[in-house]
Design an enzyme around this catalytic site. Structure first.
Site, short mmCIF file in Angstrom:
data_model
loop_
_atom_site.label_atom_id
_atom_site.label_comp_id
_atom_site.label_asym_id
_atom_site.label_seq_id
_atom_site.Cartn_x
_atom_site.Cartn_y
_atom_site.Cartn_z
N GLU A 166 0.82 -1.21 0.00
CA GLU A 166 0.00 0.00 0.00
C GLU A 166 0.86 1.27 0.00
OE1 GLU A 166 -2.91 -0.28 3.12
OE2 GLU A 166 -3.84 -2.06 2.24
N GLU A 353 -4.82 -8.70 0.39
CA GLU A 353 -5.57 -8.40 1.61
C GLU A 353 -7.04 -8.23 1.27
OE1 GLU A 353 -4.26 -5.13 4.04
OE2 GLU A 353 -2.13 -5.65 3.80
#
Length: 450
Positions: A166, A353
């Site tokens: 991220e 995720e």
């Protein structure tokens, strides 16, 4: 009743991150990270919580791997704590830290679980932050040295690598919005950091090829999905800016050697631009083997000139929300996967995720009946199945997270795990979602009336 069958070679797994689960922050030579500093700064983390102990996976990794073995997953995505390996970010290696990861990886392999290693999941060594952090291009060199050590140490043992988790969060959420460590609030600083992370990513991929490391390497952006509130062009444009900021801003340079034109022009209005020097874009564009997709939520947005830098306002559509406040709309996963596949040539994708914050506690029998998490997982995995049926090249799915853990600025108040952790005793309790997911993993299919 509908049966959702997955490809025979589909990889099912689960995921954690070092600072969120390991604990042992001051043990066996580990140096401080920016998250140690940030979490100890009053007012930055809910309840004043820190990752000093977390789930104590540093000492309980065998127990946690046994949980995964019983679950039946074949892949475990974890991250390495950079300051556990290089306490000062570079120079001297902490052998005890390196030994710990060898022990974890060996235990995983013994259990028949393939390790997927994330090199950077936000815990920059504080010693490097003190020298300017990711704003300083010298941090790129330090990251390369760290990555090279990991590749040489674990070549043949770890065959799936992720450079950055991220990167939007590590750059903009942390250095423009100031919500995560180190907590700066400067758009140009954040944009510079995002660019330097991409250069570090590209140099690391180049080195991976030069060293002829066995396996694959990719990056894992968090994908935002936004649906326009109306058919007005200004609403469509506002949503596109949202989507591009977390995804395209980091993927376009890798695939096209350029930042997205729409956002470049938008940032230029703020007097902001990435600090590109000769050769940077060629380095960043080193081909990768897969994209990791982190996905949690979708939203409906409209243009509002007063709604922050992107001028995009989230609308409340009355959707059910998780306990962290994020609306549940699994269709966003399907649409985001199509967007990525269409734009980047249908690359190999792993869902690195996906999960829900559901704060259910054990009942009087000691059981955690987290039906809302089961429903969330079911809805999203149906959309995943739908995407695969459409021909999108999704290779695996990692449920976030194996354990309830330190949820960054939210501290221990938000639970994402399929295993409950009592943060006083550190006892682990399998939730209903653990059993549901384990059944799916075992059979490689599930049935649903949804």
């Amino acid at each position: 009743m509908t049966i959702y069958q997955f490809p025979t070679d589909f990889k099912w797994g689960t995921a954690t991150a070092a600072y969120q689960v390991e604990g042992a922050a001051n043990i066996d030579g580990r140096g401080p990270s920016i998250w140690d500093t940030f979490s100890k700064t009053p007012g930055k983390v809910y309840g004043g919580d820190t990752g000093d102990v977390a789930c104590d996976s540093y000492h309980r990794y065998k127990e946690d791997i046994q949980l995964m073995k019983e679950l039946g997953v074949t892949t475990y995505r974890f991250s390495v704590s950079w300051p556990r390996v290089f306490p000062l970010g570079q120079e001297e290696v902490n052998q005890l830290g390196l030994d710990y990861y060898h022990q974890v990886v060996d235990e995983l392999l013994h259990a028949g679980i393939e390790p997927m290693c994330t090199l950077y999941h936000w815990d920059l060594p504080q010693a490097l932050e003190d020298k300017g952090g990711w704003w300083n291009r010298e941090t790129i060199d330090a990251y390369e040295k760290y990555a090279e050590l990991m590749f040489r140490e674990f070549s043949g043992k770890i065959k799936q690598w992720i450079t950055f988790n991220e990167p939007w969060c590590a750059s903009y959420l942390s250095n423009y919005l100031g919500i995560h460590a180190p907590g700066h609030q400067d758009l140009q600083l954040a944009t510079t950091i995002a660019h330097h992370m991409l250069v570090a990513h590209g140099k690391t991929v180049q080195m991976f090829r030069e060293l002829q490391v066995e396996g694959q390497i990719g990056i894992a952006p968090n994908l935002t999905w936004a649906v326009p509130y109306t058919n007005k062009q200004e609403d469509k444009d506002a949503c596109l800016r949202e989507v591009m900021w977390t995804g395209d801003w980091f993927l376009d340079p890798i695939y096209f050697k350029t930042y997205p034109k729409e956002l470049l022009e938008w940032f230029e209005k703020e007097g902001v631009s990435p600090p590109i020097i000769d050769g940077d874009m060629n380095i960043i564009a080193e081909p990768i083997d897969f994209i990791g997709v982190n996905y949690y939520s979708a939203g409906v947005s409209r243009f509002n000139e007063n709604a922050g830098m992107l001028q995009s306002e989230a609308m409340d559509m009355g959707l059910e929300r998780t306990d962290i406040g994020w609306p549940i709309d699994a269709r966003g996963l399907y649409e985001a996967l199509h967007y990525v596949a269409d734009k980047y040539g249908n690359p190999s994708i792993y869902i690195t995720e996906n999960g829900a914050c559901i704060n259910d506690e054990p009942n009087l029998e000691g059981e955690v009946d987290d039906k809302r998490r089961v429903n969330y997982l079911k809805q999203h995995i149906i959309q995943l199945h739908r995407s695969i049926e459409d021909g999108i090249n999704v290779k695996g799915y990692m449920a976030w997270s194996l354990l309830d853990n330190f949820e960054w600025a939210e501290g221990y108040g938000k639970r994402f795990g399929i295993v409950y952790v009592n943060f006083r005793t550190l006892e682990r309790v399998k939730k209903e979602s653990y059993y549901w997911y384990g059944k799916l993993v075992k059979h490689n299919w599930f049935e649903s009336t949804q």
